[in-house]
Design an enzyme around this catalytic site. Structure first.
Site, PDB file in Angstrom:
ATOM      1  N   ASP A 144      21.234  35.985  44.433  1.00  0.00           N
ATOM      2  CA  ASP A 144      21.590  36.513  45.758  1.00  0.00           C
ATOM      3  C   ASP A 144      20.956  35.689  46.877  1.00  0.00           C
ATOM      4  O   ASP A 144      21.308  35.871  48.048  1.00  0.00           O
ATOM      5  CB  ASP A 144      21.073  37.954  45.889  1.00  0.00           C
ATOM      6  CG  ASP A 144      22.178  38.987  45.780  1.00  0.00           C
ATOM      7  OD1 ASP A 144      23.341  38.638  46.046  1.00  0.00           O
ATOM      8  OD2 ASP A 144      21.851  40.141  45.453  1.00  0.00           O
TER       9      ASP A 144
ATOM     10  N   GLN B 239      22.169  45.337  42.988  1.00  0.00           N
ATOM     11  CA  GLN B 239      23.181  45.716  43.980  1.00  0.00           C
ATOM     12  C   GLN B 239      22.543  46.485  45.134  1.00  0.00           C
ATOM     13  O   GLN B 239      21.775  47.425  44.915  1.00  0.00           O
ATOM     14  CB  GLN B 239      24.271  46.560  43.291  1.00  0.00           C
ATOM     15  CG  GLN B 239      25.434  46.952  44.168  1.00  0.00           C
ATOM     16  CD  GLN B 239      26.310  45.763  44.573  1.00  0.00           C
ATOM     17  OE1 GLN B 239      26.394  44.752  43.877  1.00  0.00           O
ATOM     18  NE2 GLN B 239      26.960  45.873  45.714  1.00  0.00           N
TER      19      GLN B 239
ATOM     20  N   LYS C  28      32.311  42.171  39.257  1.00  0.00           N
ATOM     21  CA  LYS C  28      31.365  41.107  38.866  1.00  0.00           C
ATOM     22  C   LYS C  28      31.351  40.955  37.350  1.00  0.00           C
ATOM     23  O   LYS C  28      31.369  39.840  36.823  1.00  0.00           O
ATOM     24  CB  LYS C  28      29.955  41.444  39.375  1.00  0.00           C
ATOM     25  CG  LYS C  28      29.790  41.193  40.861  1.00  0.00           C
ATOM     26  CD  LYS C  28      28.522  41.830  41.417  1.00  0.00           C
ATOM     27  CE  LYS C  28      28.564  41.759  42.938  1.00  0.00           C
ATOM     28  NZ  LYS C  28      27.575  42.630  43.591  1.00  0.00           N
TER      29      LYS C  28
HETATM   30  N1  GUN Z   1      26.079  44.591  48.416  1.00  0.00           N
HETATM   31  C1  GUN Z   1      27.139  44.088  49.096  1.00  0.00           C
HETATM   32  N2  GUN Z   1      27.176  42.748  48.961  1.00  0.00           N
HETATM   33  C2  GUN Z   1      26.141  42.407  48.187  1.00  0.00           C
HETATM   34  C3  GUN Z   1      25.654  41.169  47.685  1.00  0.00           C
HETATM   35  O1  GUN Z   1      26.178  40.083  47.937  1.00  0.00           O
HETATM   36  N3  GUN Z   1      24.538  41.237  46.912  1.00  0.00           N
HETATM   37  C4  GUN Z   1      23.920  42.406  46.646  1.00  0.00           C
HETATM   38  N4  GUN Z   1      22.809  42.370  45.891  1.00  0.00           N
HETATM   39  N5  GUN Z   1      24.335  43.572  47.079  1.00  0.00           N
HETATM   40  C5  GUN Z   1      25.445  43.569  47.849  1.00  0.00           C
END
Ligand code: GUN
Length: 294
Positions: A121, A98, A54
């Site tokens: 998200d 996350q 990211k």
């Molecule tokens: N963990 C795995 N995929 C995601 C996601 O799209 N967002 C978040 N916050 N955590 C994740």
């Protein structure tokens, strides 16, 4: 017949390039630099890989990236205090915590603390509710990616039979809402569904998001179906290493499906690209600018 392979790598790269163009434009025209803050609690190796990716891709798109790493034993109060600080930080337009969080932390309280305008998200109840109501909302990235991949095969999803296997807040549920917005007919299946193979057999569009290695078999599929495999499962190999497989038995499905996403190289690539899209959209909305062209 062998299925068309939907190349998530190529489609995600195109999307990232379009985001980068728009980021350059808002910078030039409005002096706005979209910023994304990612919060990682603890040191889950898979999460560390995602967070790194990211960070790299956010910077490559011309946006500001802020990484916050907290120890696994951080208190709920300290984590909430960081979220509050990011809510108030005018350089931050997107906040992603996350998931999953280490045991002992209250995920719901953390998600609820994020400013819905910065909730890239799409997990905050305001956004989830707006999406379910058919209103404009920041929507979860993986489902957005699934829709883009599907539309690379079918220009319109209107009237198609779709099945979503899995009902998580991050994937299954929001995906159902996005498919409804596309005028598909949607079946939601899950671990308690009866006759899953029979339900899948009727579907023109199959979305597998359960986290069970190769659960969906080739002979479940309607010939010609489009298969979007959200699963990323690590299974051991003979040499002690691991390999990634999806929720669909890929080799079997190749012979029956019309189009299919590989794992890796399918949906996984799209999630971060859609996160960049959401961050750009959030930044424009917060700054009172028109919606970006992506
Ligand atoms: N963990 C795995 N995929 C995601 C996601 O799209 N967002 C978040 N916050 N955590 C994740």
């Amino acid at each position: 017949m062998t299925a068309k392979i939907i190349d998530g790598k190529v489609i995600a790269a195109e999307l990232r390039a379009r985001v980068a163009d728009e980021v350059a434009r808002v910078k030039r025209e409005h002096n706005l630099v979209p910023g994304l803050a990612v919060v990682l609690v603890g040191s889950d190796p898979a999460s560390e890989v995602y967070v790194r990716s990211k960070h790299t891709q956010t910077q490559a798109a011309g946006m500001a990236s802020f990484e916050h790493k907290l120890p696994a034993d951080v208190s709920q109060a300290n984590l909430l205090a960081l979220v509050t600080k990011l809510n108030r930080d005018s350089a931050v337009h997107g906040i992603l915590v996350q998931l999953p969080l280490p045991k002992g932390l209250n995920t719901e309280a953390v998600v609820n603390a994020i400013d819905p305008a910065k909730d890239v998200d799409g997990l905050h109840p305001n956004n989830a509710g707006r999406l379910a109501g058919g209103f404009e909302a920041l929507s979860p990235c993986t489902p957005l990616g699934c829709i883009i991949l599907t539309k690379s095969v079918h220009a319109s999803l209107e009237g198609m039979n779709a099945i979503v296997i899995g009902r998580s807040n991050l994937v299954g549920r929001p995906l159902v809402q996005l498919l409804l917005n596309e005028n598909a007919t949607v079946t939601i299946a899950h671990s308690r569904s009866r006759d899953l193979p029979g339900l899948v057999k009727r579907a023109d569009l199959v979305y597998a998001a359960v986290g069970k290695s190769e659960m969906v078999r080739g002979d479940w599929l309607k010939p010609g179906a489009t298969v979007i495999d959200v699963g990323i499962n690590r299974i051991p190999k003979d040499d002690g290493k691991t390999r990634l497989v999806g929720d669909v038995a890929y080799q079997e499905a190749l012979a029956v499906a019309g189009a299919i996403t590989p794992v890796p190289g399918g949906v996984g690539q799209m999630t971060v690209a859609c996160l960049l899209v959401n961050t750009l959209r959030a930044a424009c909305a917060i700054a009172g600018l028109p919606k970006p062209a992506v």
